[in-house]
Design a protein around this motif. Sequence first.
Motif, PDB file in Angstrom:
ATOM      1  N   ALA A  39       0.834  -1.209   0.000  1.00 28.87           N
ATOM      2  CA  ALA A  39       0.000   0.000   0.000  1.00 28.87           C
ATOM      3  C   ALA A  39       0.869   1.259   0.000  1.00 28.87           C
ATOM      4  CB  ALA A  39      -0.911  -0.001   1.222  1.00 28.87           C
ATOM      5  N   GLU A  40       0.321   2.337  -0.576  1.00 28.11           N
ATOM      6  CA  GLU A  40       0.949   3.647  -0.481  1.00 28.11           C
ATOM      7  C   GLU A  40       0.311   4.373   0.696  1.00 28.11           C
ATOM      8  OE1 GLU A  40       0.771   5.792  -4.110  1.00 28.11           O
ATOM      9  OE2 GLU A  40       1.760   4.220  -5.277  1.00 28.11           O
ATOM     10  N   LEU A  41       1.084   4.536   1.763  1.00 24.93           N
ATOM     11  CA  LEU A  41       0.538   5.038   3.016  1.00 24.93           C
ATOM     12  C   LEU A  41       1.035   6.458   3.295  1.00 24.93           C
ATOM     13  CD1 LEU A  41       1.121   1.899   5.281  1.00 24.93           C
ATOM     14  CD2 LEU A  41      -0.870   2.422   3.865  1.00 24.93           C
ATOM     15  N   SER A  42       0.148   7.247   3.869  1.00 21.75           N
ATOM     16  CA  SER A  42       0.551   8.549   4.401  1.00 21.75           C
ATOM     17  C   SER A  42       1.327   8.302   5.679  1.00 21.75           C
ATOM     18  CB  SER A  42      -0.677   9.410   4.689  1.00 21.75           C
ATOM     19  OG  SER A  42      -1.416   8.847   5.766  1.00 21.75           O
ATOM     20  N   ARG A  65       3.287 -14.910  14.552  1.00 21.87           N
ATOM     21  CA  ARG A  65       4.550 -14.157  14.523  1.00 21.87           C
ATOM     22  C   ARG A  65       5.411 -14.582  13.346  1.00 21.87           C
ATOM     23  NH1 ARG A  65       4.422 -16.176  19.686  1.00 21.87           N
ATOM     24  NH2 ARG A  65       6.523 -17.094  19.523  1.00 21.87           N
ATOM     25  N   ARG A  66       5.365 -15.877  13.017  1.00 19.25           N
ATOM     26  CA  ARG A  66       6.140 -16.346  11.862  1.00 19.25           C
ATOM     27  C   ARG A  66       5.559 -15.785  10.573  1.00 19.25           C
ATOM     28  NH1 ARG A  66       9.750 -19.476   9.535  1.00 19.25           N
ATOM     29  NH2 ARG A  66       9.184 -20.660   7.671  1.00 19.25           N
ATOM     30  N   ALA A  67       4.249 -15.701  10.465  1.00 19.84           N
ATOM     31  CA  ALA A  67       3.630 -15.113   9.274  1.00 19.84           C
ATOM     32  C   ALA A  67       4.106 -13.677   9.084  1.00 19.84           C
ATOM     33  CB  ALA A  67       2.110 -15.158   9.401  1.00 19.84           C
ATOM     34  N   LEU A  68       4.186 -12.932  10.170  1.00 22.15           N
ATOM     35  CA  LEU A  68       4.708 -11.567  10.115  1.00 22.15           C
ATOM     36  C   LEU A  68       6.169 -11.561   9.659  1.00 22.15           C
ATOM     37  CD1 LEU A  68       4.904  -8.532  10.792  1.00 22.15           C
ATOM     38  CD2 LEU A  68       5.156  -9.181  13.205  1.00 22.15           C
ATOM     39  N   ALA A  69       6.988 -12.415  10.278  1.00 21.57           N
ATOM     40  CA  ALA A  69       8.425 -12.429   9.981  1.00 21.57           C
ATOM     41  C   ALA A  69       8.705 -12.818   8.536  1.00 21.57           C
ATOM     42  CB  ALA A  69       9.135 -13.387  10.931  1.00 21.57           C
ATOM     43  N   VAL A  70       8.036 -13.845   8.057  1.00 22.63           N
ATOM     44  CA  VAL A  70       8.290 -14.332   6.695  1.00 22.63           C
ATOM     45  C   VAL A  70       7.783 -13.341   5.650  1.00 22.63           C
ATOM     46  CG1 VAL A  70       7.713 -16.132   5.030  1.00 22.63           C
ATOM     47  CG2 VAL A  70       8.343 -16.758   7.376  1.00 22.63           C
ATOM     48  N   THR A  71       6.603 -12.773   5.887  1.00 28.09           N
ATOM     49  CA  THR A  71       5.990 -11.905   4.884  1.00 28.09           C
ATOM     50  C   THR A  71       6.725 -10.571   4.754  1.00 28.09           C
ATOM     51  OG1 THR A  71       3.860 -12.893   5.449  1.00 28.09           O
ATOM     52  CG2 THR A  71       3.823 -10.904   4.088  1.00 28.09           C
ATOM     53  N   LEU A  72       7.239 -10.042   5.876  1.00 29.80           N
ATOM     54  CA  LEU A  72       7.881  -8.721   5.845  1.00 29.80           C
ATOM     55  C   LEU A  72       9.396  -8.794   6.064  1.00 29.80           C
ATOM     56  CD1 LEU A  72       5.338  -6.417   7.727  1.00 29.80           C
ATOM     57  CD2 LEU A  72       5.629  -6.771   5.277  1.00 29.80           C
ATOM     58  N   LYS A  73       9.994  -9.963   5.811  1.00 32.36           N
ATOM     59  CA  LYS A  73      11.427 -10.123   6.098  1.00 32.36           C
ATOM     60  C   LYS A  73      12.316  -9.204   5.262  1.00 32.36           C
ATOM     61  CE  LYS A  73      11.921 -14.058   2.925  1.00 32.36           C
ATOM     62  NZ  LYS A  73      12.196 -15.505   2.837  1.00 32.36           N
ATOM     63  N   THR A  74      11.873  -8.810   4.077  1.00 40.88           N
ATOM     64  CA  THR A  74      12.680  -7.914   3.236  1.00 40.88           C
ATOM     65  C   THR A  74      12.085  -6.516   3.137  1.00 40.88           C
ATOM     66  OG1 THR A  74      11.529  -8.622   1.220  1.00 40.88           O
ATOM     67  CG2 THR A  74      13.521  -9.844   1.843  1.00 40.88           C
ATOM     68  N   SER A  75      11.039  -6.237   3.892  1.00 39.22           N
ATOM     69  CA  SER A  75      10.344  -4.953   3.760  1.00 39.22           C
ATOM     70  C   SER A  75      10.993  -3.857   4.599  1.00 39.22           C
ATOM     71  CB  SER A  75       8.883  -5.099   4.193  1.00 39.22           C
ATOM     72  OG  SER A  75       8.240  -3.827   4.180  1.00 39.22           O
ATOM     73  N   PRO A  76      11.199  -2.692   4.014  1.00 43.04           N
ATOM     74  CA  PRO A  76      11.715  -1.556   4.802  1.00 43.04           C
ATOM     75  C   PRO A  76      10.657  -0.964   5.727  1.00 43.04           C
ATOM     76  CG  PRO A  76      11.262  -0.856   2.554  1.00 43.04           C
ATOM     77  CD  PRO A  76      11.052  -2.343   2.584  1.00 43.04           C
ATOM     78  N   LEU A  77       9.398  -1.414   5.601  1.00 36.18           N
ATOM     79  CA  LEU A  77       8.314  -0.883   6.426  1.00 36.18           C
ATOM     80  C   LEU A  77       8.234  -1.535   7.799  1.00 36.18           C
ATOM     81  CD1 LEU A  77       5.472  -0.649   3.761  1.00 36.18           C
ATOM     82  CD2 LEU A  77       7.001   1.160   4.548  1.00 36.18           C
ATOM     83  N   LEU A  78       8.966  -2.614   8.011  1.00 35.59           N
ATOM     84  CA  LEU A  78       8.937  -3.271   9.313  1.00 35.59           C
ATOM     85  C   LEU A  78       9.576  -2.345  10.343  1.00 35.59           C
ATOM     86  CD1 LEU A  78       8.224  -5.997  10.717  1.00 35.59           C
ATOM     87  CD2 LEU A  78      10.618  -6.658  10.349  1.00 35.59           C
ATOM     88  N   PRO A  79       8.880  -1.976  11.395  1.00 36.24           N
ATOM     89  CA  PRO A  79       9.469  -1.070  12.392  1.00 36.24           C
ATOM     90  C   PRO A  79      10.701  -1.708  13.039  1.00 36.24           C
ATOM     91  CG  PRO A  79       7.093  -1.260  12.697  1.00 36.24           C
ATOM     92  CD  PRO A  79       7.486  -2.317  11.726  1.00 36.24           C
ATOM     93  N   PRO A  80      11.763  -0.946  13.261  1.00 37.77           N
ATOM     94  CA  PRO A  80      12.982  -1.523  13.863  1.00 37.77           C
ATOM     95  C   PRO A  80      12.731  -2.200  15.205  1.00 37.77           C
ATOM     96  CG  PRO A  80      13.468   0.613  12.913  1.00 37.77           C
ATOM     97  CD  PRO A  80      11.974   0.446  12.828  1.00 37.77           C
ATOM     98  N   ASP A  81      11.840  -1.616  16.040  1.00 40.70           N
ATOM     99  CA  ASP A  81      11.598  -2.255  17.338  1.00 40.70           C
ATOM    100  C   ASP A  81      10.915  -3.607  17.167  1.00 40.70           C
ATOM    101  OD1 ASP A  81       8.379  -1.446  18.287  1.00 40.70           O
ATOM    102  OD2 ASP A  81       9.300  -0.472  16.561  1.00 40.70           O
ATOM    103  N   VAL A  82      10.060  -3.726  16.142  1.00 38.64           N
ATOM    104  CA  VAL A  82       9.404  -5.002  15.860  1.00 38.64           C
ATOM    105  C   VAL A  82      10.430  -6.005  15.330  1.00 38.64           C
ATOM    106  CG1 VAL A  82       7.668  -6.177  14.450  1.00 38.64           C
ATOM    107  CG2 VAL A  82       7.152  -3.953  15.461  1.00 38.64           C
TER     108      VAL A  82
END
Length: 377
Positions: A39-42, A65-82
């Motif tokens: 998505a293009e997010l504000s 948690r694994r679904a989150l990790a696998v799906t966003l493993k290469t995404s720059p949108l993943l918050p650093p604390d997450v």
Amino acid sequence: MATTRAALTNDDIRMLVKGATPDERALAAHRLCRKIDRAELSEEERLQAQEILRVMAADAAELVRRALAVTLKTSPLLPPDVANRLARDVESVSLPVISFSPVFTDHDLAEIIRLGGPVRQMAVARRPKLSSKVTGLLVDQAPEDVVAAVCANDNARFSDLALQKALDRFAKSESVLQAVAYRAVLPLSVTERLIDMVGDQLREHILDNHALSAERALEIIVGAKERATIDLVDQAGRTADPKAFVTHLNRVGRLTPSLLLRALAHGHMTFVEWGLAELAGVPHHRTWLMVHDAGTLGLKAVYERAGLPSRLFPAFRAGVDAYHGMEFDGRPGERERFQEHMLQRFLTSSQAVSREESDYLLDKLDRLAGFKARAAG
């Protein structure tokens, strides 16, 4: 967040929060992550999406948690604390993120290396990109298999110091030495040290693919090939077919100017004559006349016809002159004494001998001195 909620759908968010089973929540998490990533997010929507991701990272079900990790493993949108929370999770959750997430800083990766253990260290070692700071920490702290893996990672940057440390820690490790040798680029200092630590196959690879100083390259090449050939020349002096011997050497590309010069310095004149005859395409009896010509023209003529480099001719001239000034005396040990005198005359007569050649000849003199000492003992 009306736009984002419309994109993500209220059903997905409700299922994520209230799904009756881990499977239902994991499916919702996967869908939400894919939609967030695309998505293009504000700025406001991005912050709200991050809160949704934090809910997923805190879910009691490993599957979510694994679904989150696998799906966003290469995404720059993943918050650093997450990302850092997931990195401390069980391995099925942490390893995809540690292996690929671009949001980790060097400090984050340093903490993973320090606290995470060998499995997580291996995931760091195989990341698509690593700084020299991170590779230095791995070399300092990680076990052998991890260090071998990071050294084999050509997308990992290394300082000279870190590569030297890898050689210090794992000097006997074939896997580490091979990984270092097969890196696309190596510092000269590392190459020249590594060359003495590996077997013939890796040494050949290093010679073919990495830079060495001229002195070291010559020493290695001669050590691996031409010094062995000099031993063969000693044997060939006792055979009846030197012509066949030099023909073979020429065919396999080992009848080199350096070999001929060193054979001359050892006093193997018959080999030198046949070698020049082979390279020049001149019958041996004519080559012999030109090599031993009392004048100045014969040796130069056959030397040039053989295609040998002009810069080495003064050394060849000095060697032939030294040979003519020597005689065998027939006493025990005459061969070693003759070679010793020949080498001394050659070194002192020729101003054209390079530093590399001089070092080699001096080394040979040392070996002959050792032979004499053992014989006397």
